[in-house]
Scaffold this motif. Structure first.
Motif, short mmCIF file in Angstrom:
data_model
loop_
_atom_site.label_atom_id
_atom_site.label_comp_id
_atom_site.label_asym_id
_atom_site.label_seq_id
_atom_site.Cartn_x
_atom_site.Cartn_y
_atom_site.Cartn_z
N GLY A 137 0.92 -1.19 0.13
CA GLY A 137 -0.03 -0.10 0.20
C GLY A 137 0.94 1.29 0.01
O GLY A 137 0.46 2.16 -0.49
N ALA A 160 -1.12 -2.53 -3.26
CA ALA A 160 -2.49 -2.60 -2.81
C ALA A 160 -2.97 -1.05 -3.11
O ALA A 160 -2.13 -0.10 -2.76
CB ALA A 160 -2.37 -2.89 -1.41
N ALA A 167 -3.88 -1.65 3.89
CA ALA A 167 -3.89 -1.08 2.52
C ALA A 167 -4.07 0.38 2.90
O ALA A 167 -3.29 1.26 2.23
CB ALA A 167 -4.84 -1.65 1.82
#
Length: 304
Positions: A184, A224, A254
């Motif tokens: 992420g 992500a 995320a």
């Protein structure tokens, strides 16, 4: 002796479709545009943000949809997708980003750049930024859920495409939380960079190319993204092959990673180069021709 000046002919209006020759914007120019965007977003009502955020969540489903359909079409029945099929599928991943960013719908990862830049510059708007984040993130997720419901609970998608969509969601969610977080961070960094560069772009064509190239990297790396991937993760849950708990297992790290990547690796660095680094006060080194012209004018004034 009087000197006569000949008036230059009036400029002809540019022909339709002609490319404009514009100077490359400085970091300060981009930063000012980012701050203006932030003021516009922070000035919107919560209802307006909610509607725009819901639309953004639905439109981001185009990324998952294009990816899944391409993979399904290039995979033989009963077989596993090849590397070539997965690569071609990722070429459609930027679709949702192009539609949302150019259409000015609300996207949470864009808002890790715009309002934070204004908060840092003016030491204000913190709680208004928290309001924007809460509303946009919530309704982005609801929009992603609406897309996934449409894709899985109707007969809109053929079986192979639906299976490919659900498989994308399972693959995204079946990672340790630490892996999802750092993935992420990468995704948030790249998409916040997209927002920064689009703010400095002079044309729609240039903006499309920027969004496509960088979002393609996000898809290719399977990084992500809290909204684009949410529609994929909802899909196996809605068809009953994964529990609801898998969404929170994926979503929370995320979002944290997207925030750290967007705020830490883009906003703080770009803010640093513009404000802390002194780019706002920097002056260009004068060209040799300008130096000679200034010296000539000075000599003329002295002689007069």
């Amino acid at each position: 002796m009087r000197t006569s000046f000949r008036r230059s002919p009036p400029r002809q209006p540019p022909k339709p479709g002609a490319q404009k020759h514009l100077e490359r914007p400085s970091a300060q120019d981009i930063y000012e545009q980012v701050a203006n965007n932030a003021r516009q977003e922070l000035g919107r009502s919560s209802v307006s943000l909610a509607i725009s955020g819901f639309a953004g969540g639905i439109f981001m489903g185009l990324s998952a949809l294009g990816n899944a359909i391409a993979v399904a079409m290039l995979t033989p029945p009963g077989g596993a997708p090849s590397s070539a099929a997965l690569f071609v599928g990722k070429m459609f991943y930027p679709l949702g980003f192009i539609v949302v960013i150019l259409g000015r719908s609300q996207l949470f990862t864009e808002n890790t750049l715009y309002p934070v830049a204004l908060v840092l510059a003016e030491k204000n708007h913190f709680w208004n930024t928290m309001r924007l984040w809460a509303v946009v993130l919530s309704f982005n997720v609801l929009g992603a859920l609406a897309f996934a419901t449409l894709a899985t609970r109707t007969h809109a998608l053929p079986g192979p495409s639906l299976q490919a969509l659900a498989q994308l969601g399972l693959e995204a969610a079946h990672h340790p939380a630490a892996t999802i977080f750092w993935s992420g961070v990468m995704g948030g960094w790249i998409i916040a960079t997209v927002a920064w560069l689009v703010s400095g772009s002079h044309s729609i064509t240039g903006s499309v190319m920027i969004i496509w190239m960088l979002a393609f990297v996000v898809g290719l790396g399977n990084f992500a993204h809290s909204i684009a991937t949410a529609g994929e993760v909802f899909s196996p849950i809605l068809i009953g092959v994964a529990p609801w708990s898998i969404f929170l297992h994926w979503f929370l790290p995320a979002v944290a990673g997207n925030i750290c990547g967007g705020v830490g690796m883009v906003t703080l660095l770009e803010y640093g180069q513009v404000v802390v680094g002194g780019d706002a006060q920097a002056e260009a080194i004068p060209a040799p021709e300008k130096i000679e012209s200034d010296e000539r004018q000075k000599d003329e004034r002295v002689a007069a």
